[in-house]
Motif scaffolding. Structure first.
Motif, PDB file in Angstrom:
ATOM      1  N   LEU A  45      25.784 109.868  59.687  1.00 39.73           N
ATOM      2  CA  LEU A  45      26.521 109.531  60.905  1.00 39.73           C
ATOM      3  C   LEU A  45      26.531 110.689  61.888  1.00 39.73           C
ATOM      4  CD1 LEU A  45      29.571 107.551  59.455  1.00 39.73           C
ATOM      5  CD2 LEU A  45      27.799 106.653  60.964  1.00 39.73           C
ATOM      6  N   ALA A  46      26.731 111.905  61.370  1.00 37.28           N
ATOM      7  CA  ALA A  46      26.744 113.077  62.249  1.00 37.28           C
ATOM      8  C   ALA A  46      25.382 113.262  62.910  1.00 37.28           C
ATOM      9  CB  ALA A  46      27.128 114.323  61.455  1.00 37.28           C
ATOM     10  N   PHE A  47      24.318 113.095  62.133  1.00 33.67           N
ATOM     11  CA  PHE A  47      22.960 113.209  62.684  1.00 33.67           C
ATOM     12  C   PHE A  47      22.728 112.148  63.764  1.00 33.67           C
ATOM     13  CE2 PHE A  47      18.452 112.001  62.628  1.00 33.67           C
ATOM     14  CZ  PHE A  47      17.868 113.218  62.917  1.00 33.67           C
ATOM     15  N   THR A  48      23.204 110.927  63.498  1.00 40.62           N
ATOM     16  CA  THR A  48      23.054 109.842  64.476  1.00 40.62           C
ATOM     17  C   THR A  48      23.808 110.165  65.762  1.00 40.62           C
ATOM     18  OG1 THR A  48      22.891 108.215  62.683  1.00 40.62           O
ATOM     19  CG2 THR A  48      23.407 107.372  64.877  1.00 40.62           C
ATOM     20  N   GLY A  49      25.060 110.624  65.619  1.00 42.09           N
ATOM     21  CA  GLY A  49      25.874 110.926  66.806  1.00 42.09           C
ATOM     22  C   GLY A  49      25.297 112.045  67.638  1.00 42.09           C
ATOM     23  N   MET A  98      33.303 117.629  55.508  1.00 43.86           N
ATOM     24  CA  MET A  98      32.610 116.394  55.131  1.00 43.86           C
ATOM     25  C   MET A  98      32.768 116.045  53.659  1.00 43.86           C
ATOM     26  SD  MET A  98      29.110 116.367  57.346  1.00 43.86           S
ATOM     27  CE  MET A  98      29.183 116.114  59.130  1.00 43.86           C
ATOM     28  N   THR A  99      33.319 116.963  52.863  1.00 44.88           N
ATOM     29  CA  THR A  99      33.602 116.649  51.459  1.00 44.88           C
ATOM     30  C   THR A  99      35.097 116.493  51.215  1.00 44.88           C
ATOM     31  OG1 THR A  99      33.530 119.018  50.942  1.00 44.88           O
ATOM     32  CG2 THR A  99      31.528 117.740  50.555  1.00 44.88           C
ATOM     33  N   TYR A 148      30.771 110.802  70.676  1.00 48.94           N
ATOM     34  CA  TYR A 148      31.924 111.471  70.064  1.00 48.94           C
ATOM     35  C   TYR A 148      32.618 110.539  69.065  1.00 48.94           C
ATOM     36  CZ  TYR A 148      31.561 115.367  73.345  1.00 48.94           C
ATOM     37  OH  TYR A 148      31.124 116.464  74.039  1.00 48.94           O
ATOM     38  N   ARG A 149      32.663 109.249  69.386  1.00 49.88           N
ATOM     39  CA  ARG A 149      33.303 108.302  68.459  1.00 49.88           C
ATOM     40  C   ARG A 149      32.500 108.165  67.166  1.00 49.88           C
ATOM     41  NH1 ARG A 149      35.212 103.627  72.821  1.00 49.88           N
ATOM     42  NH2 ARG A 149      37.211 104.610  73.352  1.00 49.88           N
ATOM     43  N   ILE A 150      31.183 108.220  67.271  1.00 51.13           N
ATOM     44  CA  ILE A 150      30.359 108.182  66.059  1.00 51.13           C
ATOM     45  C   ILE A 150      30.590 109.445  65.236  1.00 51.13           C
ATOM     46  CG2 ILE A 150      27.985 108.204  65.193  1.00 51.13           C
ATOM     47  CD1 ILE A 150      27.206 106.485  67.609  1.00 51.13           C
ATOM     48  N   CYS A 151      30.677 110.607  65.893  1.00 57.84           N
ATOM     49  CA  CYS A 151      30.939 111.867  65.187  1.00 57.84           C
ATOM     50  C   CYS A 151      32.311 111.867  64.525  1.00 57.84           C
ATOM     51  CB  CYS A 151      30.825 113.045  66.162  1.00 57.84           C
ATOM     52  SG  CYS A 151      29.139 113.374  66.721  1.00 57.84           S
ATOM     53  N   VAL A 152      33.285 111.220  65.153  1.00 56.00           N
ATOM     54  CA  VAL A 152      34.616 111.093  64.552  1.00 56.00           C
ATOM     55  C   VAL A 152      34.539 110.276  63.269  1.00 56.00           C
ATOM     56  CG1 VAL A 152      36.795 109.862  64.851  1.00 56.00           C
ATOM     57  CG2 VAL A 152      36.071 111.494  66.568  1.00 56.00           C
ATOM     58  N   ARG A 153      33.721 109.208  63.295  1.00 56.74           N
ATOM     59  CA  ARG A 153      33.534 108.403  62.088  1.00 56.74           C
ATOM     60  C   ARG A 153      32.857 109.212  60.987  1.00 56.74           C
ATOM     61  NH1 ARG A 153      35.639 105.100  65.429  1.00 56.74           N
ATOM     62  NH2 ARG A 153      35.589 102.833  65.151  1.00 56.74           N
ATOM     63  N   ALA A 154      32.051 110.201  61.386  1.00 58.95           N
ATOM     64  CA  ALA A 154      31.370 111.038  60.390  1.00 58.95           C
ATOM     65  C   ALA A 154      32.346 111.881  59.588  1.00 58.95           C
ATOM     66  CB  ALA A 154      30.354 111.941  61.083  1.00 58.95           C
ATOM     67  N   LEU A 155      33.566 112.042  60.073  1.00 67.45           N
ATOM     68  CA  LEU A 155      34.603 112.799  59.361  1.00 67.45           C
ATOM     69  C   LEU A 155      35.646 111.880  58.743  1.00 67.45           C
ATOM     70  CD1 LEU A 155      35.141 115.575  62.066  1.00 67.45           C
ATOM     71  CD2 LEU A 155      33.984 115.857  59.869  1.00 67.45           C
ATOM     72  N   THR A 156      35.406 110.563  58.837  1.00 69.26           N
ATOM     73  CA  THR A 156      36.407 109.565  58.440  1.00 69.26           C
ATOM     74  C   THR A 156      37.757 109.941  59.063  1.00 69.26           C
ATOM     75  OG1 THR A 156      35.229 109.465  56.327  1.00 69.26           O
ATOM     76  CG2 THR A 156      37.234 108.185  56.499  1.00 69.26           C
ATOM     77  N   LEU A 167      26.679 109.815  53.579  1.00 67.40           N
ATOM     78  CA  LEU A 167      27.021 108.873  54.643  1.00 67.40           C
ATOM     79  C   LEU A 167      27.468 109.613  55.899  1.00 67.40           C
ATOM     80  CD1 LEU A 167      27.610 105.934  55.569  1.00 67.40           C
ATOM     81  CD2 LEU A 167      29.901 106.210  54.591  1.00 67.40           C
ATOM     82  N   ARG A 168      28.294 110.632  55.714  1.00 68.20           N
ATOM     83  CA  ARG A 168      28.814 111.389  56.853  1.00 68.20           C
ATOM     84  C   ARG A 168      27.720 112.214  57.527  1.00 68.20           C
ATOM     85  NH1 ARG A 168      34.388 113.206  53.723  1.00 68.20           N
ATOM     86  NH2 ARG A 168      35.576 111.313  54.194  1.00 68.20           N
TER      87      ARG A 168
END
Length: 456
Positions: free
Chosen positions: A182-186, A376-377, A218-226, A178-179
């Motif tokens: 999200l990181a790829f999307t951001g 990410m883990t 940047y907000r999407i990348c932040v979500r990629a790290l929960t 999932l992360r």
């Protein structure tokens, strides 16, 4: 032409439906809220649940240790040696006083007992070095079900082992994919968005779009790290024409700050994927990138930064004056370059909570890919950010004093230890000047007292 059997067709249909549902949930609950800066409170609920599980795991380990009459490992958060903030002269006076009746002011000459001071300091440094331990991961008093943070694994019960195994499956089989998505999307949106904005004519519309494309990605990348971030004193956020300085723990410090404000980045030009991102970003916003040959030219760097901050229409520059990552227990020496420019400085303190995941990047131990995999883990990245009131250089202050004043304010607000040591000691030996400084202090103490006595 191949024909699918009914069973194979069913599997393909189920897989397609699953991917559609997953993408829809991803879009509705993560990407769209990230774009608008909205939160449904799911991450905070997730954090509270984890805290309860960690508390139960710690109690279970303590109970297991008592049953087996074993001592649990407890890290020494404040060091293993109690040190009083006394000067060299005071300590040598105390040694002479306890060893003989000769006081330092009566006996300015060298005393053999003086070597015990230097021997003790050397042993203390070997046993409890306050510098090198800042370059390794912060130790935890409780276990967060990440095996790399546990010193008491031999006391794990069967239930706790099963829970740990379940956590591994959740982190690697659910959270990690999932992360990564999200990181790829951001990152993809950042490259595509800034490239498209770069083709627009300069003006307010381009500036508006550039700011919001950066913020959204940047907000999407932040979500990629929960990442669960608490921002304090937002009224003090950096303004155009200023310099934002912060303590440095991790490369993700950049997205932590940039997901709540607009900044011009400063850094060295890279190749590969990072180079693609840099070239796309600079098309939409005047970031300050230096070629490898220019980085060591202090005058050129200062000139470029001065030109940037003098233009009040440009975004504030984001700089990490420590020059290296520290493990978030302290703040080390700030390089004076960014404090010589004469611009308004906006200090920011960042403090991570290591219970959910260690954000510190030990670059001498882990490469960037390995580090990002560890991030990410992890369970989550939890941190607090404090925006401090703007500071300017006073008339009677030089750049070093100004840098130290800003550093002290950041350390005080973030609850960090304020150290005068250079973070460059992570990779370099101690400079001879540090040794010579101690020699000069001792020499001045002996010779100075002798001269004072001669005059009297």
């Amino acid at each position: 032409m191949f024909l699918l059997l009914p069973f194979d067709s069913l599997i393909v249909n189920l897989l397609g439906i699953s991917l559609t549902v997953l993408f829809t949930l991803l879009l509705v609950f993560i990407i769209v809220p990230a774009i608008f800066g909205v939160s449904f409170g799911i991450r905070k609920l997730y954090m509270r649940t984890l805290l309860k599980i960690f508390a139960w795991a710690t109690l279970r380990m303590e109970r297991g240790a008592k049953e087996k009459n074993h001592q649990l490992y407890k890290p020494y958060t404040n060091g293993i040696i109690a040190k009083d903030p006394t000067s060299l002269e005071e300590e040598i006076k105390e040694i002479r006083r306890s060893g003989s009746n000769k006081a330092l002011d009566k006996t300015p000459e060298f005393e053999l007992s003086d070597i015990f001071y230097f021997c003790r300091k050397g042993m203390e440094t070997i046993m409890d070095d306050e510098v090198t331990k800042r370059f390794s991961a912060e130790e935890l008093e409780s276990w967060n079900l990440l095996s790399r943070t546990n010193y008491n694994f031999q006391y794990i019960s069967l239930r706790l082992t099963i829970l740990w195994g379940l956590g591994v499956l959740i982190r690697y089989c659910f959270l990690l994919p999932l992360r990564i998505a999200l990181a790829f999307t951001g990152i993809s949106l950042l490259v595509v968005g800034t490239t498209m904005v770069g083709y627009l004519p300069n003006g307010r519309f381009k500036e508006f779009l550039s700011k919001h494309v950066h913020l959204m990605c940047y907000r999407i990348c932040v979500r990629a790290l929960t990442a669960i971030i608490t921002y304090h004193n937002r009224k003090n956020r950096p303004k155009n024409g200023g310099i934002c300085v912060a303590n440095h723990t991790s490369p993700i410090d950049v997205i932590i700050l940039a997901s709540d404000g607009y900044y011009a980045m400063v850094g060295q030009v890279h190749g590969g994927l990072m180079g693609v991102i840099q070239r796309a970003m600079v098309k939409a916003c005047p970031h300050v990138w230096f070629e490898r040959s220019e980085v060591k030219d202090r005058h050129l760097v200062a000139k470029r930064l001065t030109e940037h901050v003098q233009d009040k229409s440009k975004l504030p520059i984001l700089i990490f004056p420590e020059g290296t990552c520290i493990n978030n227990t302290s703040v080390m020496m700030f390089k004076k370059g960014s404090f010589e420019i004469g611009a308004t400085v906006y200090p920011v303190a960042i403090k991570y909570d290591p219970q959910f995941g260690d954000a510190f990047w030990n670059s001498s131990k882990y490469g960037m890919v390995t580090y990002l995999l560890r991030m990410m883990t992890s369970w989550a990245i939890v941190c607090s950010v404090w925006y401090l009131p703007p500071m300017t250089r006073e008339k009677d202050e030089d750049a070093v004093q100004f840098a130290n004043r800003v550093k002290s304010a950041i350390a005080r607000q973030g609850g960090l230890v304020d150290l005068l040591w250079d973070g460059g000691l992570k990779r370099e030996k101690v400079k001879d000047t540090f040794k010579e400084e101690q020699q000069k202090l001792y020499s001045k103490m002996i010779v100075g007292n002798h001269e004072d006595r001669s005059r009297s």
